[in-house]
Each structure stands twice: as structure tokens, then as C-alpha cells.
Enzyme design. Structure first.
Site, short mmCIF file in Angstrom:
data_model
loop_
_atom_site.label_atom_id
_atom_site.label_comp_id
_atom_site.label_asym_id
_atom_site.label_seq_id
_atom_site.Cartn_x
_atom_site.Cartn_y
_atom_site.Cartn_z
CG ASP A 81 83.86 55.24 54.41
OD1 ASP A 81 83.58 55.17 55.63
OD2 ASP A 81 82.99 55.16 53.52
N GLY A 82 85.57 53.68 56.54
CA GLY A 82 85.65 52.36 57.15
C GLY A 82 85.09 51.29 56.24
CB ALA A 83 85.39 48.29 55.16
CE LYS A 94 82.46 52.31 52.40
NZ LYS A 94 82.34 52.49 53.87
N GLY A 97 76.19 51.34 58.04
CA GLY A 97 75.60 52.59 58.55
C GLY A 97 74.63 53.22 57.56
CD GLU A 103 79.75 54.79 53.46
OE1 GLU A 103 79.82 55.05 54.66
OE2 GLU A 103 79.60 53.63 53.03
C1 5RP Z 1 78.64 53.09 56.72
C2 5RP Z 1 79.82 52.24 56.40
C3 5RP Z 1 80.87 52.13 57.45
O1 5RP Z 1 82.09 52.48 56.89
C4 5RP Z 1 80.92 50.70 57.94
O2 5RP Z 1 79.64 50.32 58.37
C5 5RP Z 1 81.94 50.54 59.06
O3 5RP Z 1 81.48 51.20 60.19
P1 5RP Z 1 82.26 51.24 61.56
O4 5RP Z 1 83.49 52.07 61.34
O5 5RP Z 1 81.29 51.90 62.50
O6 5RP Z 1 82.58 49.83 61.97
O7 5RP Z 1 79.94 51.66 55.37
O8 5RP Z 1 77.67 53.02 55.70
#
Ligand code: 5RP
EC number: 5.3.1.6
Length: 218
Positions: A81-83, A94, A97, A103
Site C-alpha cells: 500500500d501507499g502512504a 494514510k 483516498g 486498509e
Molecule cells: C488511500 C491511501 C493511499 O495509500 C494514500 O493516500 C497514498 O495515495 P497515493 O499513492 O495516490 O499518493 O491511504 O486511503
């Protein structure tokens, strides 16, 4: 190199943590989108995925990857996952989105959290990015007042309903010097579903996309 190209570097580099025959935990966001594209190249080698959002589920299914209900799976080897922000202790903000609750659930059943980011997400002290909090709609005002007492400046995220039917409050103006304590304080407020601080369950591996390729910290 653009920011999206750096996200792509990170997303594709995460593929090396995916074991053949496994079910993979999949996060949400524009960086994860690249990971999902990469995972598509392995779709015949993996069993499938557990997804953290309706959006990621749709993307996975469009590539022919089976998506399992989280309740069907005891544990996952990896969650990718991203952050929005990540500090040197691999603690994260996080929820940019709005997928933070799912998550956190998928992260909780995963052995290893692989965080994929571009270099703009690295900070020494978190809080510049507004901290997302998922809240039951009737608790919006109460939780907002409590967040002010904790030193924040809460703002209702207009027009957003989470996949769980709740609202998001974004908290501005925080300097998060004790992320675990703040995670506990906000999570204990009545009406809060989840705070987007991932301090108790931080990342295990950070993959940062850079113009020189992916940098991996384990
Ligand atoms: C969604 C998240 C995403 O991981 C976070 O917002 C990072 O998003 P991106 O990869 O678009 O920069 O927590 O709820």
C-alpha cells in the site's frame, strides 16, 4: 522523471515480495494502481488478492485477478500500500483516498507491510498532510470539538462518503511527535471508526521510487 513515474518505479519494485501461490493484500491509491498493473503480469501465478477498497477491487477484477473476502482469509504474507506521509520509524499517515479503515484491517492480518511511495512522502515529523479520520456521521460535531482539544484544526471532507458509509474529517495543523499516543487518543473517541495514523502497525519495508530507480529499506 515525473512524480507518477516515481510511483510506478515503487509499484513495480514491490512485485519481488509477492510469492507464487499466495493471496496478496492490496491497498488503494495512485501508487497502488501501478502495483496492481504489475500484479496483473503474475495473475496466473497467484491465488488472488484481498482488497482494501471498492476502487482497487474493480481494478483487480478488470485484470482477471480473483478478489477474496477478508473474512475468508486468516492471514496474508504481504500487504502492499501507499502512504501520504512516512517518517523514519516507518510510521505513516494514510487515508488521503478515504480507504483508511479497510486498509488498517487488511494490514492487521498481514505479516509484512510493504509501503510504496515516491520521495515526496518522506518526512521527519508527520502532520503537514492533514490527518484523515473516518467518523460515524452523527458524531461529526462531537469528534470535531474533541480534535480541536487535541490541538488540531478539523475540516469536514465535503462530498466524500467512505466505502463503509461514513464521513472523513481531515485534521490540519498537527505536529505529530508521538504518533502511537495520538493514534490511541483519536481512536478512543466515541464515533471514530479509524484514524489514519499507522503507528502501532507501521510499515516493515519502504520502497521509494526515485529518478535512479527504486530504493528499498527493510
Ligand atoms: C488511500 C491511501 C493511499 O495509500 C494514500 O493516500 C497514498 O495515495 P497515493 O499513492 O495516490 O499518493 O491511504 O486511503
Amino acid at each position: 522523471m515525473t512524480q507518477d513515474e516515481m510511483k510506478k518505479e515503487a509499484g513495480w519494485a514491490a512485485l519481488k515480495y509477492v510469492e507464487a501461490g499466495s493471496i496478496v493484500g492490496v491497498g488503494t491509491g495512485s501508487t497502488v494502481k501501478h502495483f496492481i498493473d504489475a500484479l496483473g503480469t503474475m495473475k496466473d501465478d497467484i491465488k488472488g488478492a484481498v482488497s482494501s477498497s471498492v476502487d482497487s477491487t474493480e481494478k483487480l477484477k478488470a485484470l482477471g485477478i480473483e478478489v477474496f473476502d477478508c473474512n475468508e482469509v486468516d492471514k496474508l504474507d504481504v500487504y502492499v500500500d501507499g502512504a501520504d506521509e512516512i517518517n523514519p520509524a516507518k510510521e505513516m499517515i494514510k487515508g488521503g483516498g478515504a480507504a483508511l479503515t479497510r486498509e488498517k484491517i487488511v494490514a492487521a492480518i498481514s505479516e509484512k507491510f510493504i509501503c510504496i511511495v515516491d520521495g515526496t512522502k518522506a518526512v521527519d515529523v508527520m502532520g503537514e498532510f492533514p490527518l484523515p479520520v473516518e467518523v460515524i456521521p452523527m458524531a461529526r460535531s462531537y469528534v470535531g470539538r474533541e480534535l480541536v482539544k487535541l490541538g488540531g484544526d478539523p475540516a469536514y471532507r465535503e462530498g466524500v462518503t467512505t466505502d463503509n458509509g461514513n464521513i472523513i474529517i481531515d485534521v490540519y495543523g498537527l505536529k505529530i511527535t508521538n504518533p502511537k499516543q495520538l493514534e490511541d487518543q483519536i481512536n478512543s473517541l466515541a464515533g471514530v471508526v479509524t484514524v489514519g495514523l499507522f503507528a502501532h502497525r507501521g510499515a516493515d519495508v519502504v520502497i521509494t521510487g526515485t529518478p535512479n530507480g527504486a530504493k528499498i529499506e527493510e
